[in-house]
Scaffold this motif. Structure first.
Motif, mmCIF file in Angstrom:
data_model
loop_
_atom_site.group_PDB
_atom_site.id
_atom_site.type_symbol
_atom_site.label_atom_id
_atom_site.label_comp_id
_atom_site.label_asym_id
_atom_site.label_seq_id
_atom_site.Cartn_x
_atom_site.Cartn_y
_atom_site.Cartn_z
ATOM 1 N N ALA A 182 0.870 -1.392 0.346
ATOM 2 C CA ALA A 182 -0.286 0.160 -0.233
ATOM 3 C C ALA A 182 1.151 0.964 -0.203
ATOM 4 O O ALA A 182 0.267 2.286 -0.848
ATOM 5 N N ARG A 183 1.942 1.642 0.845
ATOM 6 C CA ARG A 183 2.670 2.598 0.743
ATOM 7 C C ARG A 183 3.552 2.893 -0.496
ATOM 8 O O ARG A 183 3.824 4.262 -0.457
ATOM 9 N N ASN A 184 3.706 1.613 -1.250
ATOM 10 C CA ASN A 184 4.089 1.674 -2.786
ATOM 11 C C ASN A 184 3.451 2.993 -3.797
ATOM 12 O O ASN A 184 4.087 4.381 -3.754
ATOM 13 N N ALA A 185 2.172 3.490 -2.526
ATOM 14 C CA ALA A 185 1.388 4.623 -4.108
ATOM 15 C C ALA A 185 1.758 6.038 -3.408
ATOM 16 O O ALA A 185 1.903 6.983 -3.845
ATOM 17 N N SER A 186 2.532 5.909 -2.304
ATOM 18 C CA SER A 186 2.803 7.493 -1.286
ATOM 19 C C SER A 186 3.857 7.459 -1.183
ATOM 20 O O SER A 186 4.578 9.038 -0.735
ATOM 21 N N ASP A 187 4.544 6.966 -1.536
ATOM 22 C CA ASP A 187 6.747 6.959 -1.723
ATOM 23 C C ASP A 187 6.818 7.658 -2.890
ATOM 24 O O ASP A 187 6.255 7.215 -4.466
ATOM 25 N N GLY A 188 7.194 9.171 -2.897
ATOM 26 C CA GLY A 188 7.790 9.275 -3.742
ATOM 27 C C GLY A 188 8.867 8.918 -5.051
ATOM 28 O O GLY A 188 9.411 9.291 -5.543
ATOM 29 N N ILE A 189 9.801 8.163 -4.865
ATOM 30 C CA ILE A 189 10.579 7.628 -5.065
ATOM 31 C C ILE A 189 10.302 6.577 -6.099
ATOM 32 O O ILE A 189 11.347 6.034 -7.047
ATOM 33 N N PHE A 190 9.188 5.622 -5.043
ATOM 34 C CA PHE A 190 8.691 4.268 -6.263
ATOM 35 C C PHE A 190 8.307 4.454 -7.164
ATOM 36 O O PHE A 190 7.978 5.590 -7.780
ATOM 37 N N ASP A 191 8.951 3.424 -7.846
ATOM 38 C CA ASP A 191 8.703 3.864 -9.649
ATOM 39 C C ASP A 191 8.491 2.187 -10.293
ATOM 40 O O ASP A 191 9.054 1.030 -9.507
ATOM 41 N N PRO A 192 7.151 2.289 -10.451
ATOM 42 C CA PRO A 192 6.610 0.806 -10.871
ATOM 43 C C PRO A 192 7.554 -0.344 -11.727
ATOM 44 O O PRO A 192 7.890 -1.594 -12.013
ATOM 45 N N ALA A 193 8.399 0.984 -12.647
ATOM 46 C CA ALA A 193 9.758 -0.736 -13.996
ATOM 47 C C ALA A 193 10.713 -0.884 -12.908
ATOM 48 O O ALA A 193 11.734 -1.691 -13.559
ATOM 49 N N LEU A 194 10.493 -0.749 -11.291
ATOM 50 C CA LEU A 194 11.904 -1.045 -10.667
ATOM 51 C C LEU A 194 10.907 -2.612 -9.772
ATOM 52 O O LEU A 194 10.818 -2.650 -8.351
ATOM 53 N N VAL A 195 9.479 -2.979 -9.504
ATOM 54 C CA VAL A 195 8.980 -3.684 -8.940
ATOM 55 C C VAL A 195 9.222 -5.283 -9.414
ATOM 56 O O VAL A 195 9.543 -5.603 -10.397
#
Ligand SMILES: [Fe+2]
Length: 215
Positions: A182-195
């Motif tokens: 859930a926290r992925n959505a509010s993390d400004g560094i998160f990149d879905p290409a790195l999941v």
């Protein structure tokens, strides 16, 4: 073969040292687990075995893996090891595996991957080297890391830091993420290409990610 990648590590380590002092980055890897793939668009569904390993069809996309900030907790000089699970390390066991490729999808044997991460409670060891280590990929670019699922900490979702270095390539510094957090959505560094491609096994979780290094 151990001697071979030992040589490879020795060849790449100067790169890491240079990066540590020059503001770039390092990395390491170890052979062991099945090949896997990072590119979410091409990875096969994970099928963890009893050890938690994930098998995925290797499918190099040729797209360079996005770089990300090193963050404040990188420390040069990590020990060479494929398992970061020291005595007393709590958390869900995790096996991360995959390969390192060039953009023309040649495996980068001997690439060095240097991993560091928080423990299951979101804490980094900034005095020692707990949950820090580097390894060299085998001749086919395969690496495998045994660790635990990192905890979240203020402002950050679950993530694993890594630097990947290969001879003749710029060092890649990036972070790996978990799907469905859930926290992925509010993390400004998160990149879905790195999941990572993550599956559950009897022995813990298995995650697959392939790195593609820029020329
Ligand atoms: Fe971090």
């Amino acid at each position: 073969m151990r001697g071979t990648w030992k040589k490879a590590v020795l060849a790449v380590l100067p790169l890491l040292a240079a990066c540590a002092t020059g503001g770039s980055q390092p990395a390491a890897a170890t052979p062991k687990a099945p090949a896997a793939t990072a590119a979410p668009a091409t990875s096969a569904a994970p099928s963890p075995d009893s050890a938690g390993a994930v098998s995925g069809a290797p499918a190099c996309s040729g797209r360079p893996t996005p770089a990300q900030t090193e963050g404040p907790y990188f420390k040069p000089g990590s020990p060479e090891r494929a398992s970061l699970v020291d005595p007393g390390i709590a958390g869900t066991r995790l096996l991360v595996s995959g390969r390192v490729f060039s953009t023309d999808c040649r495996p980068l044997g001997g690439a060095v991957l240097d991993f560091w991460q928080a423990d299951g409670s979101g804490r980094y060891d900034n005095t020692g080297y707990r949950l820090r280590g580097h390894q060299a990929a085998d001749g086919e670019g395969r690496y495998a890391l045994t660790t635990v699922v990192p905890g979240e900490y203020p402002g950050r979702t679950e993530h694993i830091h890594v630097k990947v270095a290969a001879v003749g390539k710029p060092v890649l510094t990036t972070q790996l993420y978990f799907p469905g957090v859930a926290r992925n959505a509010s993390d400004g560094i998160f990149d879905p290409a790195l999941v990572m491609n993550v599956g559950e096994g009897a022995g813990g979780r298995g995650a697959a990610f392939d790195f593609v290094l820029r020329p």
